[in-house]
Design an enzyme around this catalytic site. Structure first.
Site, PDB file in Angstrom:
ATOM      1  N   CYS A 193      28.349  79.008  40.066  1.00 25.93           N
ATOM      2  CA  CYS A 193      27.468  78.597  41.155  1.00 25.93           C
ATOM      3  C   CYS A 193      27.912  79.220  42.469  1.00 25.93           C
ATOM      4  O   CYS A 193      29.025  78.987  42.951  1.00 25.93           O
ATOM      5  CB  CYS A 193      27.472  77.074  41.281  1.00 25.93           C
ATOM      6  SG  CYS A 193      26.556  76.491  42.731  1.00 25.93           S
ATOM      7  N   HIS A 235      21.778  74.430  41.056  1.00 23.28           N
ATOM      8  CA  HIS A 235      22.564  73.776  40.033  1.00 23.28           C
ATOM      9  C   HIS A 235      22.633  72.261  40.242  1.00 23.28           C
ATOM     10  O   HIS A 235      23.239  71.559  39.452  1.00 23.28           O
ATOM     11  CB  HIS A 235      23.989  74.324  40.019  1.00 23.28           C
ATOM     12  CG  HIS A 235      24.087  75.744  39.530  1.00 23.28           C
ATOM     13  ND1 HIS A 235      24.003  76.838  40.368  1.00 23.28           N
ATOM     14  CD2 HIS A 235      24.250  76.253  38.273  1.00 23.28           C
ATOM     15  CE1 HIS A 235      24.122  77.960  39.670  1.00 23.28           C
ATOM     16  NE2 HIS A 235      24.264  77.636  38.383  1.00 23.28           N
ATOM     17  N   SER A 270      31.652  87.788  40.780  1.00 22.75           N
ATOM     18  CA  SER A 270      32.030  86.386  40.560  1.00 22.75           C
ATOM     19  C   SER A 270      33.391  86.214  39.908  1.00 22.75           C
ATOM     20  O   SER A 270      33.928  85.113  39.921  1.00 22.75           O
ATOM     21  CB  SER A 270      30.969  85.708  39.693  1.00 22.75           C
ATOM     22  OG  SER A 270      29.744  85.743  40.360  1.00 22.75           O
TER      23      SER A 270
END
Lengths: 366, 616
Positions: free
Chosen positions: B376, B363, B320
């Site tokens: 997310c 989310h 990420s």
């Protein structure tokens, strides 16, 4: 002309001198090949093989009429340039320089053969020059250009010694013909002005050699060591020498490259001043004999070729012995017929063959 | 045929000149020969018979290395070795002699005996027996008279006072091998010379090495030195002042502990590498002293590759953390604005398959800021599809991904930014849109190194988005400490993003650490605000392991943990990247390590040390 007449016209004295030098050379090489523990390296045997091949090459060089060789001069030149170019393109690198090209199992060193072929080319160009000597600038342009091009290719390998030798041999041939004083002075001036420029083009190791020659203390480990050890070997031979196989300097491995470039110091150590001076006199006689052949040549080409070939021998002997005696820088020039090495042996035999060739045909009868 | 131009009478003077030249030259040679052999002959005979001249190489002390505050990282110490001159060893009474030497050296007397045998090199040349300690040297010296033939020699050896702390960065030295000596590239080296084998030692070999000297020593027939005939002193190598900061390095090393991974810390304003840790690493002193073949085999066959510098040579999917690059790409390309919202239901349906968000419950509606803070995945799946893989690669390469940073270390790897053309070229297959989804969250083919990550984050943090080449050497000094070269920081580019776009992302990165829902709240440091992004690089697992808690997954199947960022968030000075191999989640495994590093930096700032280091 009968076969017997040709046989009689062969210069047997010159051949005898050649054989004598080979014999003495092999004897010294035999001694130089002994290690400290008594083991003998295979150099002498291999050298004998090269000399046998040399005899064949000499036979070939005698039998083809040298005037036919002159007719091939342009092709010889192109071939030489081609080979020198090939070395630069695909040559094998040893010790930081590319000198070899591999043809199958054979490794050839075109710069060795370029010595002979450039002597042929320069002799040809000077011989067919219509102007009469002493020369001005114009008649010199073509021969000088041809030699400088080949020398430049050799310099790029880089092989400074051979490049200088090529220029020196052509210079000897040109000077033999005669050059006007003005041109001579101009050349000397240009050379003096060009030296600093040339210095810039030299490789580091070449500069080091020259600096070390001027001041051996600079490099007490490398070339300076060679020179000092070589001088000890030569000097310790004294008048009569230490005797065959008794040279301590050589056998205890103090002497570097003792079977190639420094072989003369083995001779001087073991045979003393008497032996070394005898060999020097043999070489001197050999070179004067070459000049005699030049003086008897029937045409310009033959004479110029003989002068060029003789000067090759002269430069080799003088530079090598001068180096061993600490008079000249260590430039890696072999001593003809003494130093171990196939290219050098073959080149020397071909030179002798061509000299005999010129002498044989001095009356234009064969 | 051309007629000869010279009659014999015109030829004669030329021949006379030639003969004169040849005769003159040979007269010079003969004269020189007579001078050497007859005039000086007795002297040279004496030199050749009674004395020997030996050439000894004097090794050059290798240049030292310092950290940015002048702490010594590498210096040179004397090591001692015992030598023997066979010709001087007594023939009678050899056995007691052997017993004595063997006892002092701790070496079997059979080995000593075999060292004495043979005639090569010459028997009056010293032969190497063994390395010895200071105490052994003292004993040898004390028994000198009873042990004829024994010699002690001091030799400079590389020493690393910090031990394994800087192991892989500094590298180590080793002796040039016989094979290398045969090749032209090593023309300046001689047997026994050392050469940098890895790290800074290798990159900066030419600077550190110095010039060995030598001496011609006159020795008698027994090999004893009589006098030095000629000497060329060795020239010490030049010293290097590194960008590294010893205390940051130590903090990073301790924070990582015995976990496998890497930490890179870079100065945002110069590209100076302040710390570069890789774990596990070896003590370079051990390698510099030389290791046995068996030990070497052990090192190279270690599955954890302790010789590898993971910070520059380890390639990992960025996970990420790569979302920072994708977010900037989306803003720059104009496919999103800060207000663009995406609905995350916990999964993204594409081409008949569910691509899951790490948060199964979803989310809800997320904008860019929340997508970064809470990481997310669904938001970035959508953004990745809108951009396409080639656009992602294009913008990410502006941050330095996909190519070497150019740091002055050997063995750096480029990482990988996949594109359609790359896949066609290397795999011979077309690109599948589904793969773009993986790339958008830093999985799949994307690879980066910890240093590359820290450098990218440094550019994001720099007020004007300036990128510097990460570097380890800031100054070169001569052995006396005079500055020879002060190397200026090297700008390699500027980010093509507007300041507004950068500040959007920076704001989100700060909230990753400070926000109530941030993924890296554990990276928060008292007194110095931190900004950053967590990442979890997936490792291929068995299907049965997918939903297990991390403690129950075998170590080598656990995910790699990333945390990268910068501090202070409001006035960035340093950027960092922490990678913990198989550490699990970035927030729990990597973020605390970064926090320890930032704390150490804060302490340095408080002591003014960091500032002083910059002035030097």
């Amino acid at each position: 002309m009968s076969r017997g007449a040709v046989w009689r016209q062969i210069d047997w004295g010159f051949l005898a001198l050649l054989a004598l030098l080979c014999g003495v050379g092999l004897t010294v090489l035999w001694s130089a090949s002994h290690g400290p523990d008594g083991a003998v390296a295979s150099y002498p045997l291999r050298q004998v093989r090269w000399m046998a091949m040399g005899v064949l090459a000499l036979g070939v060089a005698v039998s083809v009429d040298y005037r036919k060789i002159e007719a091939w001069a342009p092709w010889i030149y192109l071939g030489t340039l081609g080979l020198l170019g090939a070395v630069l393109a695909v040559g094998h690198t040893t010790m930081g320089a590319q000198r070899w090209i591999a043809l199958g199992p054979l490794r050839i060193q075109p710069s060795e053969f370029a010595k002979i072929s450039m002597a042929i080319v320069t002799a040809h160009l000077l011989a067919r020059e219509p102007a009469n000597p002493p020369y001005g600038v114009r008649p010199l342009l073509l021969p000088a250009g041809a030699v400088l091009l080949a020398a430049g290719a050799v310099l790029l390998q880089p092989d400074l010694g051979t490049a200088v030798l090529l220029v020196g041999v052509a210079g000897a041939q040109i000077l033999f013909q005669g050059v006007r004083k003005g041109v001579l002075m101009a050349c000397a001036g240009a050379a003096a002005a060009g030296l600093p420029v040339a210095w810039g083009f030299l490789h580091d190791y070449q500069r080091q050699r020259i600096l070390t020659f001027l001041d051996p203390e600079r490099d007490p480990l490398g070339a300076g060591y060679h020179i000092i050890q070589s001088k000890i070997a030569v000097g310790s031979g004294q008048l009569l020498g230490k005797g065959f196989l008794q040279g301590t300097q050589a056998h205890l491995r103090f002497l570097p490259e003792r079977h190639t470039d420094f072989i003369f110091s083995v001779l001087a150590e073991e045979w003393g001043f008497v032996g070394a001076a005898f060999v020097l006199l043999l070489y001197g006689l050999w070179i004067l004999w070459g000049l005699d052949i030049a003086s008897r040549a029937r045409d310009d080409f033959g004479r110029l070729l003989a002068v060029g070939l003789t000067s090759i021998l002269f430069f080799h002997v003088f530079v090598n012995v001068g180096m061993v005696l600490g008079l000249l820088p260590v430039v890696g020039v072999p001593l003809p017929l003494f130093s171990y090495g196939g290219s050098s042996v073959l080149t020397t035999f071909v030179i002798c063959g061509l000299l005999l060739n010129i002498r044989l045909r001095r009356f234009g009868r064969f | 045929m051309l007629r000869p131009r010279f009659s014999r009478s015109r030829l004669r003077p030329r021949l006379v000149v030639c003969v004169a030249i040849v005769a003159g030259a040979f007269a010079v040679l003969l004269g020189r020969l007579a001078y050497l052999q007859v005039w000086q002959g007795a002297r040279y005979r004496y030199l050749s018979e009674n004395n020997r001249i030996r050439v000894e190489r004097i090794p050059a002390p290798r240049g030292m290395m310092f950290d940015r505050n002048g702490e010594i990282l590498a210096d040179v110490r004397a090591a001692f070795e015992a030598l023997v001159v066979p010709s001087e060893v007594p023939v009678e009474g050899l056995d007691p002699w052997l017993d004595r030497v063997s006892e002092i050296l701790g070496m079997p007397s059979a080995d000593i005996r075999s060292a004495l045998e043979g005639s090569r090199p010459a028997r009056w040349e010293p032969r190497f027996l063994s390395r010895i300690t200071r105490a052994q040297m003292a004993r040898l010296e004390a028994h000198r008279l009873e042990l004829p033939g024994m010699l002690v020699r001091a030799r400079p050896v590389r020493h690393y006072p910090q031990g394994p702390l800087f192991g892989a960065v500094l590298g180590y030295v080793g002796e040039v091998s016989a094979r290398e000596l045969g090749s032209d590239a090593f023309a300046e080296y001689a047997a026994g010379d050392v050469i940098g084998r890895a790290g800074v030692e290798r990159t900066w070999e030419a600077t550190l090495r110095g010039t060995p000297g030598g001496q011609q020593v006159e020795v008698d027939v027994r090999g004893r030195e009589l006098r030095v005939l000629a000497e060329r002193p060795a020239k010490a190598g030049r010293n290097l002042i590194l960008s590294l900061e010893r205390r940051l390095q130590q903090a990073a090393r301790e924070a990582l502990g015995d976990r496998v991974g890497a930490v890179a810390v870079v100065d945002v304003r110069t590209g100076d590498v302040l710390a570069l840790v890789t774990s596990p690493s070896l003590d370079p002193n051990e390698l510099a002293r030389g290791v046995s073949a068996q030990r070497w085999q052990e090192i190279v066959s270690d599955p954890l590759h302790p010789l590898q510098n993971r910070a520059v040579a380890g390639q990992y999917p960025p996970g990420s953390t790569f979302k920072v690059a994708v977010a900037l790409a989306g803003l720059a390309e104009g496919v999103i604005t800060p207000r663009t919202r995406v609905y995350c239901s916990g999964a993204y349906r594409f081409a008949g398959r569910d691509y899951r968000c790490w948060k199964k419950a979803g989310h809800g509606w997320v904008d860019l800021e929340r997508a970064l803070i809470e990481s997310c995945d669904v938001y970035f799946y959508q953004l990745g599809l809108d951009l396409g893989v080639d656009q992602i690669a294009r913008w990410a390469s502006e941050l330095g991904f996909g190519k070497e940073t150019g740091v002055d270390l050997p063995g750096e790897r480029p990482g990988l930014l996949p594109t359609r053309a790359w896949k066609r070229r290397s795999r011979g297959k077309p690109w599948y849109a589904g793969e773009t989804l993986s790339v958008a969250i830093g999985q799949g083919y994307v690879l980066t190194t910890p240093l590359q990550m820290a450098a990218a984050m440094a550019a994001v943090a720099h007020p004007q988005g300036v990128r510097f080449r990460p570097r380890l050497v800031t100054r070169i000094e001569d052995p006396a400490g005079r500055v020879l070269h002060a190397l200026p920081p090297e700008e390699v580019g500027r980010l093509p993003f507007s300041l507004a776009q950068l500040s959007r992302v920076r704001k989100a990165l700060r909230q990753v650490v400070a926000g109530a829902h941030g993924t890296a709240r554990r990276a928060d440091v008292e007194g110095l605000p931190v900004a950053g992004k967590t990442g979890t690089a997936q490792v291929v697992k068995l299907p049965s392991e997918r939903n297990l808690p991390i403690e129950q997954i075998p170590w080598e199947h656990r995910d790699h943990a990333w945390f990268t960022g910068y501090a202070p968030a409001d006035d960035p000075r340093i950027s960092f990247a922490v990678l913990v191999e198989h550490g699990g989640h970035g927030g729990s495994a990597a973020a605390p390590v970064a926090a320890r590093v930032v704390e150490a930096y804060r302490d340095l700032l408080r002591e003014g040390l960091a500032a002083r280091g910059e002035q030097r």
